[in-house]
Design a protein around this motif. Structure first.
Motif, PDB file in Angstrom:
ATOM      1  N   ARG A 147       0.825  -1.342  -0.022  1.00  0.00           N
ATOM      2  CA  ARG A 147       0.041   0.025  -0.103  1.00  0.00           C
ATOM      3  C   ARG A 147       0.993   1.283   0.138  1.00  0.00           C
ATOM      4  O   ARG A 147       0.622   2.250  -0.759  1.00  0.00           O
ATOM      5  CB  ARG A 147      -0.852   0.100   1.404  1.00  0.00           C
ATOM      6  CG  ARG A 147      -2.102  -1.100   1.127  1.00  0.00           C
ATOM      7  CD  ARG A 147      -3.090  -0.865   0.051  1.00  0.00           C
ATOM      8  NE  ARG A 147      -3.661   0.471   0.227  1.00  0.00           N
ATOM      9  CZ  ARG A 147      -3.722   1.515  -0.445  1.00  0.00           C
ATOM     10  NH1 ARG A 147      -3.405   1.352  -1.694  1.00  0.00           N
ATOM     11  NH2 ARG A 147      -4.634   2.685  -0.225  1.00  0.00           N
ATOM     12  N   TRP A 148       2.085   1.238   0.810  1.00  0.00           N
ATOM     13  CA  TRP A 148       2.406   2.492   1.043  1.00  0.00           C
ATOM     14  C   TRP A 148       3.799   2.592  -0.056  1.00  0.00           C
ATOM     15  O   TRP A 148       4.218   3.897  -0.464  1.00  0.00           O
ATOM     16  CB  TRP A 148       3.166   2.804   2.371  1.00  0.00           C
ATOM     17  CG  TRP A 148       2.121   2.801   3.479  1.00  0.00           C
ATOM     18  CD1 TRP A 148       0.954   3.282   3.299  1.00  0.00           C
ATOM     19  CD2 TRP A 148       2.335   2.588   4.865  1.00  0.00           C
ATOM     20  NE1 TRP A 148       0.286   3.367   4.587  1.00  0.00           N
ATOM     21  CE2 TRP A 148       1.045   2.972   5.455  1.00  0.00           C
ATOM     22  CE3 TRP A 148       3.394   2.174   5.746  1.00  0.00           C
ATOM     23  CZ2 TRP A 148       0.723   2.634   6.925  1.00  0.00           C
ATOM     24  CZ3 TRP A 148       3.228   2.015   7.148  1.00  0.00           C
ATOM     25  CH2 TRP A 148       1.807   2.492   7.634  1.00  0.00           C
ATOM     26  N   ASN A 171       1.255   1.349  -3.734  1.00  0.00           N
ATOM     27  CA  ASN A 171       0.207   1.840  -3.981  1.00  0.00           C
ATOM     28  C   ASN A 171      -0.688   1.051  -4.722  1.00  0.00           C
ATOM     29  O   ASN A 171      -1.623   1.487  -5.690  1.00  0.00           O
ATOM     30  CB  ASN A 171       0.367   3.429  -4.532  1.00  0.00           C
ATOM     31  CG  ASN A 171      -0.787   4.167  -4.320  1.00  0.00           C
ATOM     32  OD1 ASN A 171      -1.591   3.893  -3.398  1.00  0.00           O
ATOM     33  ND2 ASN A 171      -1.413   4.932  -5.324  1.00  0.00           N
TER      34      ASN A 171
END
Length: 318
Positions: A163-164, A167
């Motif tokens: 996610r970080w 993305n």
């Protein structure tokens, strides 16, 4: 007479065993893989056992361990190496080392994923053999929907990286839903069948035990999107081998990456034709970093001291 501690395997550096020596224990550290009978003999006079090798502490081996107070397992999945019911029956505590290998296994899993999405290993081999030029376009990881089966410490770390760092869209299935992680990371919870049919990549990161054996089976494979990528850094047996081989042969599965594979020779032989065009296998090495192994050893050593000296330890699991 000083209590004796058995340490198996070769990944625990001698320096990290010093706290045991300083606490008055005598260390026995055979470096070869012990048979069941050898393990039984070795445990007969031991008060503690740091299980850092590939031995399985069977009921037979533990029956001889009349002085044994603790088995400190080096890692998380102790169920695959300890007959926990026999240990509990014999009054032997079992501890593990949660959190110590999250980064190592998560990073390795992302490595398997990138290799599988971009065919790095396959194309590197082709180039080394002078066969480059036939590479095909692949997809950006950021544009894929990734599903994670098991949102424990390692699964959560994988989700953070995806996610970080990348993305991409991430959904998950876990026996216990994690609303706080859903909010923190922007994850979507989906039941296993729904997850199986909705994602482009499925990462298996749930403990291997009797309850999860074959968890990813024919039912889930039938729901996969054509070309799905399957990554398993947990235990091979969580994925049904027949369904896996059929999906590789039919082309339903785009690629699979496994860290550790099935022990049955017939399964391994049947999988060979798919290497490296549809399958990459490594030898259960995801946690094989100095940082992870030292952290695991430090925690296991502390658990042995705590259980023998004080009768309790925060990392006791049985």
């Amino acid at each position: 007479m000083s209590d004796k501690i058995l340490v198996t395997g070769t990944s625990v550096r001698e320096e990290l065993l010093k706290p045991l020596v300083e606490a008055g224990f005598v260390i026995d550290n055979p470096t070869h893989l012990l048979s069941e009978d050898e393990l039984a003999a070795a445990l007969a006079d031991k008060a503690g056992y740091l299980l850092g090798g590939d031995e399985f502490a069977t009921a037979k081996a533990l029956q001889a361990a009349k002085k044994l107070k603790i088995i400190a397992f080096l890692g998380m999945g102790y169920q695959s190496y300890v007959d926990a019911d026999a240990a509990e029956k014999g009054g032997i505590a079992v501890t593990n080392t949660p959190g110590t290998l999250n980064n190592a296994v998560a990073e390795f899993t992302i490595g398997l994923l990138l290799n599988s999405t971009r065919r790095i290993h396959q194309y590197a081999l082709a180039y080394s053999e002078g066969k480059s030029g036939k590479e095909e376009k692949q997809r950006d990881l950021a544009n894929l929907h990734v599903g994670i089966v098991g949102l424990g410490g390692i699964g959560t770390r994988i989700a953070e990286i995806l996610r970080w760092g990348v993305n991409c869209s991430v959904s998950y299935f876990s026996r216990t839903r994690k609303p706080a992680e859903e909010a923190r990371l922007g994850l979507t919870y989906r039941p296993l069948d729904e997850l199986s049919e909705s994602v482009d990549v499925l990462i298996v990161m749930t403990p291997g035990n009797a309850e999860t054996r074959g968890l990813i089976g024919r039912r889930q494979f039938d729901k996969f999107k054509p070309g799905l990528i399957l990554i398993n850094s947990a235990r091979a047996e969580i994925v049904d081998p027949t369904a896996l081989l059929d999906a590789l042969s039919s082309g339903k599965l785009g690629y699979a990456g496994f860290d550790g594979f099935y022990e049955q020779s017939e399964i391994a032989n049947a999988a060979k034709p798919h290497i490296p065009t549809r399958l990459v296998i490594t030898g259960h090495i995801a946690s094989l970093t100095n940082d992870a192994r030292d952290a695991m050893a430090n925690r296991a050593v502390a658990s042995i001291i705590n259980m023998i000296k004080f009768g309790k330890d925060p990392y006791r699991v049985r």
